[in-house]
Scaffold this active site. Structure first.
Site, PDB file in Angstrom:
ATOM      1  N   ASN A 119       0.820  -1.211   0.000  1.00  0.00           N
ATOM      2  CA  ASN A 119       0.000   0.000   0.000  1.00  0.00           C
ATOM      3  C   ASN A 119       0.856   1.265   0.000  1.00  0.00           C
ATOM      4  O   ASN A 119       0.399   2.330  -0.410  1.00  0.00           O
ATOM      5  CB  ASN A 119      -0.920   0.012   1.232  1.00  0.00           C
ATOM      6  CG  ASN A 119      -2.002  -1.049   1.162  1.00  0.00           C
ATOM      7  OD1 ASN A 119      -2.735  -1.139   0.185  1.00  0.00           O
ATOM      8  ND2 ASN A 119      -2.095  -1.871   2.205  1.00  0.00           N
ATOM      9  N   ARG A 121       3.101   2.063  -1.909  1.00  0.00           N
ATOM     10  CA  ARG A 121       3.352   2.565  -3.262  1.00  0.00           C
ATOM     11  C   ARG A 121       2.460   3.770  -3.556  1.00  0.00           C
ATOM     12  O   ARG A 121       2.785   4.582  -4.417  1.00  0.00           O
ATOM     13  CB  ARG A 121       3.077   1.479  -4.302  1.00  0.00           C
ATOM     14  CG  ARG A 121       3.959   0.275  -4.205  1.00  0.00           C
ATOM     15  CD  ARG A 121       3.830  -0.623  -5.425  1.00  0.00           C
ATOM     16  NE  ARG A 121       4.443  -0.031  -6.599  1.00  0.00           N
ATOM     17  CZ  ARG A 121       4.605  -0.661  -7.753  1.00  0.00           C
ATOM     18  NH1 ARG A 121       4.190  -1.905  -7.887  1.00  0.00           N
ATOM     19  NH2 ARG A 121       5.175  -0.058  -8.782  1.00  0.00           N
ATOM     20  N   ASP A 138       7.351   0.037 -12.255  1.00  0.00           N
ATOM     21  CA  ASP A 138       8.244  -0.964 -11.679  1.00  0.00           C
ATOM     22  C   ASP A 138       9.681  -0.694 -12.086  1.00  0.00           C
ATOM     23  O   ASP A 138       9.954   0.048 -13.041  1.00  0.00           O
ATOM     24  CB  ASP A 138       7.822  -2.365 -12.125  1.00  0.00           C
ATOM     25  CG  ASP A 138       6.569  -2.850 -11.417  1.00  0.00           C
ATOM     26  OD1 ASP A 138       6.168  -2.212 -10.421  1.00  0.00           O
ATOM     27  OD2 ASP A 138       5.981  -3.852 -11.862  1.00  0.00           O
ATOM     28  N   ASP A 140      11.649  -2.824 -13.415  1.00  0.00           N
ATOM     29  CA  ASP A 140      12.097  -3.771 -14.439  1.00  0.00           C
ATOM     30  C   ASP A 140      11.353  -3.591 -15.755  1.00  0.00           C
ATOM     31  O   ASP A 140      11.297  -4.502 -16.567  1.00  0.00           O
ATOM     32  CB  ASP A 140      11.951  -5.207 -13.947  1.00  0.00           C
ATOM     33  CG  ASP A 140      10.531  -5.541 -13.504  1.00  0.00           C
ATOM     34  OD1 ASP A 140       9.642  -4.680 -13.647  1.00  0.00           O
ATOM     35  OD2 ASP A 140      10.303  -6.673 -13.012  1.00  0.00           O
ATOM     36  N   GLU A 228      -2.450  -4.443  -4.889  1.00  0.00           N
ATOM     37  CA  GLU A 228      -2.587  -3.005  -4.652  1.00  0.00           C
ATOM     38  C   GLU A 228      -3.000  -2.272  -5.914  1.00  0.00           C
ATOM     39  O   GLU A 228      -3.716  -1.265  -5.874  1.00  0.00           O
ATOM     40  CB  GLU A 228      -1.292  -2.435  -4.064  1.00  0.00           C
ATOM     41  CG  GLU A 228      -0.161  -2.170  -5.052  1.00  0.00           C
ATOM     42  CD  GLU A 228       0.571  -3.431  -5.504  1.00  0.00           C
ATOM     43  OE1 GLU A 228       1.510  -3.292  -6.311  1.00  0.00           O
ATOM     44  OE2 GLU A 228       0.225  -4.543  -5.054  1.00  0.00           O
ATOM     45  N   ASP A 229      -2.558  -2.761  -7.082  1.00  0.00           N
ATOM     46  CA  ASP A 229      -2.943  -2.126  -8.333  1.00  0.00           C
ATOM     47  C   ASP A 229      -4.433  -2.307  -8.610  1.00  0.00           C
ATOM     48  O   ASP A 229      -5.117  -1.383  -9.071  1.00  0.00           O
ATOM     49  CB  ASP A 229      -2.111  -2.668  -9.499  1.00  0.00           C
ATOM     50  CG  ASP A 229      -2.097  -4.193  -9.576  1.00  0.00           C
ATOM     51  OD1 ASP A 229      -2.588  -4.857  -8.637  1.00  0.00           O
ATOM     52  OD2 ASP A 229      -1.591  -4.728 -10.566  1.00  0.00           O
TER      53      ASP A 229
END
Length: 332
Positions: A119, A121, A138, A140, A228-229
């Site tokens: 959360n 983020r 992200d 990557d 979370e997304d």
């Protein structure tokens, strides 16, 4: 002698005092909002919020952060480090290298997350974010500068929507009679945090208001260390009552994709275990629906593509789009 009405009023007051005293305090990012006056947030640039956890990916993280910092539409890059096991020595070197990689117009900062909760983020970070738009991404995923700028242009025309490069969907399984997480070729309703462009205000809506209702669904994210997304998609869809916008990318490299076979690419993401991952995210959708009492996710059906100039010119013996001609060459 106290009247019944007075006694009821005193009891209600005492209950309010006790509940206020026992209620957990709001996160410091929520009270107050020092610079979250929406009238003063910059609208010509964005802030990059890059998640970081794996020490094996630090070289890639540094490269991606430096690339974002060079973009003329980026105000700053915040690297959100969430691995509490990383040694102070590694963190100090990382912070130093990020500072050296910063451009003069877009500094790169290393921020340590207050806990391992995903959360975090979406913490509002009012002292660090000065733009109306944030890019949650992200460490990557490599996005070419042209795609980044195009996605931001699309967002400025749709500031209440999420803008994305990676799309997924919810669906209702008629056989099981339950919500599921899936991929549809012709529609989408979920934006991944691999690349999620959104309004800064949505960070506040995710973290601060909502009381016990939102606290419970954020607890689901902590329980499974995932989703979370998806929850942010719920928050935005409920607030804006519109679906997201999928944009076409000129060049995107997802180093965290489990299908990578390149030597030296470390696939350590949570989503590398496909079957288990999809089931877990389907469970999240069902829990969010149950706890929130609503299914706000909305389908979108179109992809926005930047074709550039569509005139055709000869380049040598080939007929190509005119905007592919070299600046110093003459196209007839």
């Amino acid at each position: 002698m106290t009247s019944p009405a007075t006694a009821i009023l005193l009891a209600a007051t005492l209950i309010g005092v006790v509940s206020a005293a026992t209620r957990p305090p709001d996160p410091p990012e929520c009270v107050p909002e020092p610079n979250q006056n929406l009238q003063i947030l910059r609208r010509d640039k964005l802030t990059v919020l890059m998640n970081g956890f794996s020490e094996s990916r630090i070289p890639l993280l540094q490269s991606l952060a430096a690339t974002y910092s060079l973009s003329p539409i980026v105000s700053s890059v915040l690297v959100l480090w969430g691995n509490p096991a990383t040694s102070p020595r590694v963190l100090h070197r990382l912070a130093h290298n990020l500072t050296l990689s910063s451009s003069s117009s877009a500094p790169i900062s290393l921020l340590l997350q207050p806990s391992t909760s995903l959360n975090n983020r979406f913490l509002p970070r009012p002292n660090d974010i000065s733009t109306d738009a944030v890019l949650v991404c992200d460490d990557d995923v490599e996005v070419d500068p042209t795609t980044l700028e195009f996605a931001f242009r699309v967002w400025t025309q749709n500031p209440h929507r999420l803008v994305e490069l990676f799309a997924r969907s919810h669906d209702f399984d008629l056989d099981r009679r339950e919500w599921a997480y899936t991929v549809h070729p012709d529609r989408f309703s979920i934006v991944l945090t691999k690349f999620m462009l959104l309004k800064t205000r949505y960070l506040f809506l995710y973290t601060c208001p909502g009381g016990p209702r939102m606290a419970r669904v954020r607890g689901v994210v902590d329980e499974v260390r995932n989703c979370e997304d998806i929850l942010m998609n719920f928050v935005v869809a409920e607030e804006a009552e519109v679906g997201s916008v999928l944009v076409g990318a000129k060049r995107v490299r997802d180093y965290g994709d489990a299908r990578n076979e390149e030597k030296g690419v470390s696939v350590v993401g949570l989503s590398s275990r496909k079957g288990e991952h999809r089931k877990r995210r389907g469970w999240c959708i069902r829990e969010f629906h149950r706890l929130l009492g609503t299914m706000p996710l909305r389908y979108s059906y179109r992809k926005v593509v930047d074709f550039g100039e569509q005139g055709l010119c000869y380049k040598g013996v080939k007929l190509v789009y005119c905007d592919q001609c070299d600046m110093e060459e003459m196209c007839n």
